[in-house]
Design a protein around this motif. Structure first.
Motif, mmCIF file in Angstrom:
data_model
loop_
_atom_site.group_PDB
_atom_site.id
_atom_site.type_symbol
_atom_site.label_atom_id
_atom_site.label_comp_id
_atom_site.label_asym_id
_atom_site.label_seq_id
_atom_site.Cartn_x
_atom_site.Cartn_y
_atom_site.Cartn_z
ATOM 1 N N ILE A 203 0.785 -1.275 0.118
ATOM 2 C CA ILE A 203 -0.126 -0.055 0.143
ATOM 3 C C ILE A 203 0.893 1.232 -0.189
ATOM 4 O O ILE A 203 1.684 1.269 1.054
ATOM 5 C CB ILE A 203 -0.973 0.152 1.094
ATOM 6 N N GLU A 248 -7.497 2.750 -0.452
ATOM 7 C CA GLU A 248 -6.452 1.942 0.314
ATOM 8 C C GLU A 248 -5.610 2.175 1.527
ATOM 9 O O GLU A 248 -5.738 1.580 2.369
ATOM 10 C CB GLU A 248 -5.411 1.296 -0.798
ATOM 11 N N SER A 249 -5.455 3.611 1.456
ATOM 12 C CA SER A 249 -5.103 4.201 2.480
ATOM 13 C C SER A 249 -5.916 4.269 3.790
ATOM 14 O O SER A 249 -5.609 3.949 5.077
ATOM 15 C CB SER A 249 -4.557 5.649 2.257
ATOM 16 N N GLN A 252 -5.884 0.554 5.297
ATOM 17 C CA GLN A 252 -4.710 0.383 5.861
ATOM 18 C C GLN A 252 -4.595 0.731 7.388
ATOM 19 O O GLN A 252 -4.123 0.186 8.170
ATOM 20 C CB GLN A 252 -3.439 0.726 5.313
ATOM 21 N N SER A 255 -5.948 -1.672 9.747
ATOM 22 C CA SER A 255 -5.411 -3.318 9.567
ATOM 23 C C SER A 255 -4.748 -3.819 10.972
ATOM 24 O O SER A 255 -4.804 -5.085 11.046
ATOM 25 C CB SER A 255 -4.022 -3.341 8.444
ATOM 26 N N SER A 335 -0.363 -7.378 9.112
ATOM 27 C CA SER A 335 -0.850 -6.148 8.128
ATOM 28 C C SER A 335 -1.524 -6.622 6.977
ATOM 29 O O SER A 335 -1.539 -7.935 6.635
ATOM 30 C CB SER A 335 0.518 -5.189 7.852
#
Length: 551
Positions: A203, A248-249, A252, A255, A335
């Motif tokens: 990512i 996506e950020s 993340q 996670s 992660s």
């Protein structure tokens, strides 16, 4: 299959032993009533799944695959919004009545009892999920597949941000409350980082902090946002890839609290094998281009013949998604793992090859009432492309619209071509460039599956035979998008022959007209014409003599 197996409290101590089992056994059969307010009770480690975007192209295939290959799945909760005067229940009923679910219908006529529609709206706070429904979901859901997104490349930034980023934030907030959640799988895109040529399964830092951007745009007028959008997205081609990178950020950031996997498919196309070859239900992406070429409307396209056309069949994406869900729940990576679901680095196929096979396929299996015979000129040169647009698109459209006006009908071809040019223009960025994606995580995941599961949930792109796939893809657009009967192919072939004869007649008349107007009235033009014709005859005579001597 679905991602998890065994008793809830036993996953860690026996993970390795269970990881070798077929994950289709992870769900124990039960029935669910068709409605969220009377859902099945979870009295044992039966798995319930929440799916967003279930009425979309990929979402439908995901639902069908779960119902067909994971018959013991407990319940599928589908977030659906009312649309076009239809309630969410009516939309789900229409979805499961389509041909895609024919195989499931044969195996299990009562499969619909496992489907639980949940009223939702991604544009509203809290996804517009009622308190009662939210309590049901947080108490029962084990796996989340987040497929919902806007896929329009030219979506206004505010709208794309709401659907692709803010809705993802709100779904993650709901997921954090799910007491039984074992995996959250987010569907991204391989082009989220298309400003990079080499893309690893990581990512990357977002182009801007998502929260700050959301707060900044919240007070701005739409016209202001529209004006600053090009500067915001920078070297990305559109708001879709930009907001998917931001999403996506956002994923993340969670996670550490949720077991997360991210799937990055490239250009998702028709099915390869399941539930049957060539299934497709929309004009998006390459499908619309293929149909326009088959109808003889698309005659030129700006693309690099040597660039890799990174198509990926939808059933391969779904198989990888389900396998990633199983692995995420079983092994709980520290992660979020990213899976680049692409074909170019392993089994490449180029735009020039696609053009050849698409045209060949539509000549063998023509579409009904084609405008012209299929023939497309692909070029990377802007001026040449503009020339062919003028000659092969604009002029024929004007002539046809004039004919429609004279016959008392409403002109339409120029409008069709304008829409086509806009759609093709949005694809140019992707059809003229190459990317390199690493796929170590995909290879690792394949190695984790049993032999049986590798067959049932096959995502090995090395097995993809491109000519056969493109042939089935084109037939699929004819059968499932245009709803044309394959028994009418002989009549469609006759229509192509008629178009060919019309073309020959037109070219002959045009040649006669040019002769009469330009050549016959000029001595110099006639001399040049005779010189060219004599050279052709001399070349043919020389070729014939050479062939005779060789023989």
């Amino acid at each position: 299959m679905l991602p998890f197996c065994g008793q809830d409290g036993e996953q860690h101590s026996h993970g390795r032993r269970r990881g070798q089992q077929s994950f289709r056994a992870d769900f124990i059969h039960d029935s669910a009533h068709f409605g969220v307010h009377n859902p099945p009770m979870i009295t044992s480690p039966r798995k319930s799944v929440l799916i967003t975007g279930a009425t979309g192209f990929m979402g439908k295939v995901l639902v069908e695959k779960l119902l067909r290959s994971c018959p013991n799945v407990h319940a599928l909760y589908l977030l659906v919004r009312p649309k076009a005067g239809q309630s969410m229940r009516e939309r789900v009923k229409d979805m499961i009545n389509c041909k895609l679910f024919d195989r499931v219908r044969v195996d299990n006529p009562d499969f619909h009892r496992k489907i639980v529609p949940v009223s939702s709206e991604l544009m509203q706070p809290g996804l517009a999920i009622s308190t009662e429904d939210a309590e049901t979901l947080t108490a029962r859901v084990n796996i989340v597949f987040h497929c919902a997104a806007t896929i329009r490349f030219d979506e206004p930034l505010k709208h794309a941000l709401q659907l692709n980023v803010i809705a993802t934030q709100q779904l993650l907030a709901l997921a954090r409350r799910m007491a039984r959640l074992e995996a959250f799988i987010h569907i991204s895109t391989a082009y989220a980082n298309c400003n990079r040529r080499h893309i690893d399964e990581v990512i990357y830092p977002p182009p801007v902090d998502p929260t700050r951007l959301i707060d900044s745009l919240d007070w701005m007028d739409d016209s202001i946002v529209r004006d600053i959008t090009p500067r915001l997205i920078g070297d990305r081609p559109n708001t879709y890839t930009y907001t998917k990178a931001l999403a996506e950020s956002v994923v993340q950031q969670e996670s550490g609290k949720i077991n997360i996997g991210i799937i990055r498919p490239s250009i998702v196309g028709a099915s390869w094998q399941e539930p049957f070859p060539g299934w497709i239900d929309n004009f998006n992406g390459p499908s619309g281009v293929f149909i326009a070429a088959g109808k003889g409307i698309l005659r030129t396209m700006r693309a690099n013949n040597e660039a890799v056309a990174d198509l990926i069949p939808v059933d391969m994406v779904v198989n990888l998604t389900l396998a990633a869900g199983w692995y995420t729940a079983m092994h709980r990576p520290k992660s979020a793992l990213v899976y680049n679901c692409t074909t170019g680095g392993i089994n490449p196929f180029h735009w020039g090859e696609i053009e050849h096979h698409v045209i060949s396929s539509f000549k063998r299996n023509p579409l009904e009432q084609a405008f012209r015979r299929p023939n497309v000129n692909i070029t990377s040169n802007y001026l040449i492309n503009q020339y062919w647009i003028l000659v092969s698109h604009t002029f024929p459209a004007l002539i046809y619209d004039l004919f429609l006006r004279l016959s008392g009908q409403k002109p339409q071809m120029m409008r069709i071509f304008n829409r086509l040019h806009k759609a093709i223009g949005l694809l140019e960025y992707f059809s003229s460039r190459d990317w390199e994606w690493t796929t170590e995580n995909v290879s690792m995941l394949m190695g984790q599956l049993s032999t049986e599961d590798r067959k049932t949930f096959n995502f090995d792109v090395r097995q993809l035979n491109w000519p056969e796939y493109i042939e089935n893809y084109c037939i699929g657009t004819k059968k499932y998008v245009l709803n044309e009967d394959m028994s009418d192919i002989p009549a469609a072939r006759q229509h192509l022959k008629k178009l060919r004869n019309i073309r020959y007649t037109f070219n002959t008349l045009l040649l006669v007209f040019i002769w009469r107007v330009f050549i016959a009235r000029s001595q110099m033009a006639r001399n040049i014409w005779y010189f060219v014709v004599s050279l052709c005859f001399k070349f043919l005579s020389y070729f014939k003599a050479s062939s005779t001597l060789t023989a």
